[in-house]
Design a protein around this motif. Structure first.
Motif, PDB file in Angstrom:
ATOM      1  N   ALA A  86     -37.082  28.642  -4.341  1.00 46.29           N
ATOM      2  CA  ALA A  86     -36.252  28.163  -5.446  1.00 46.29           C
ATOM      3  C   ALA A  86     -36.302  29.098  -6.658  1.00 46.29           C
ATOM      4  CB  ALA A  86     -36.681  26.760  -5.871  1.00 46.29           C
TER       5      ALA A  86
ATOM      6  N   GLU B 223     -28.601  27.954 -14.108  1.00 45.76           N
ATOM      7  CA  GLU B 223     -28.738  27.391 -12.758  1.00 45.76           C
ATOM      8  C   GLU B 223     -27.379  27.150 -12.102  1.00 45.76           C
ATOM      9  OE1 GLU B 223     -31.344  27.250 -10.829  1.00 45.76           O
ATOM     10  OE2 GLU B 223     -32.448  28.171 -12.485  1.00 45.76           O
TER      11      GLU B 223
ATOM     12  N   ARG C  47     -33.691  21.037 -10.880  1.00 42.60           N
ATOM     13  CA  ARG C  47     -34.146  22.429 -10.763  1.00 42.60           C
ATOM     14  C   ARG C  47     -34.786  22.909 -12.052  1.00 42.60           C
ATOM     15  NH1 ARG C  47     -36.065  26.309 -11.194  1.00 42.60           N
ATOM     16  NH2 ARG C  47     -35.753  28.357 -10.274  1.00 42.60           N
TER      17      ARG C  47
END
Length: 180
Positions: free
Chosen positions: A20, A85, A138
């Motif tokens: 990630a 993001e 996230r």
């Protein structure tokens, strides 16, 4: 610093990188990990200095950025992290990352949309993504990882090869630390 059972000083560490994380540079190189805030002037300075290090080492450094928006003092920081993001979902994280630091004083909603357009992103998708639960989670993941380290309290906070860096964040100091 705390001591372990052998009386040795423990070094503060951070969660290792995973799929990630946003990372650039060769896997075999030394790693600088930054917890940063797009609205923080000190994070912007670190951004510039890390770019200098990357340039001087001709790609011989690995760099990763994790979000740590200080929303109490930087009202646009979380929205900027979400914009980065959302850009990542269109494979443009690093371009948005750079734009956000270069235009740090213009992080309002219409600015973020304009940056998405400048980068050639699908702006409709960008808007949908940056307000999504996935993007929220996230960004939150990075914040929680920083807090869990016990060391990330402000920005920028730098780690070199997973160990908290205590020096100045100018290029010369970073290069010296990387040479050790």
């Amino acid at each position: 610093m705390a001591r372990n059972a052998l009386g040795e000083r423990n070094q503060s560490r951070v969660e290792p990188l995973d799929d990630a994380d946003h990372v650039r540079g060769p896997t075999s190189a030394r790693l600088i990990l930054e917890y940063g805030d797009y609205e923080c002037p000190f994070s912007r300075r670190a951004f510039r200095e890390i770019e200098r290090v990357e340039g001087q080492l001709n790609g011989g450094i690995r760099f990763s950025f994790r979000h740590f928006p200080l929303v109490d003092i930087h009202p646009h920081a979380f929205a900027a992290a979400a914009a980065a993001e959302a850009a990542a979902l269109q494979d443009r994280f690093w371009e948005m990352h750079e734009l956000l630091f270069h235009r740090q004083t213009a992080l309002a909603d219409d600015d973020l949309q304009r940056y998405a357009s400048q980068l050639g992103l699908d702006v409709g998708r960008f808007d949908q993504d940056r307000f999504s639960q996935d993007v929220f989670r996230r960004v939150r993941r990075d914040i929680e990882n920083g807090l869990a380290s016990g060391e990330v309290r402000g920005t920028p906070t730098l780690f070199i090869d997973g160990v908290l860096y205590h020096g100045d964040d100018d290029a010369a100091s970073l290069l010296k630390a990387l040479a050790r």
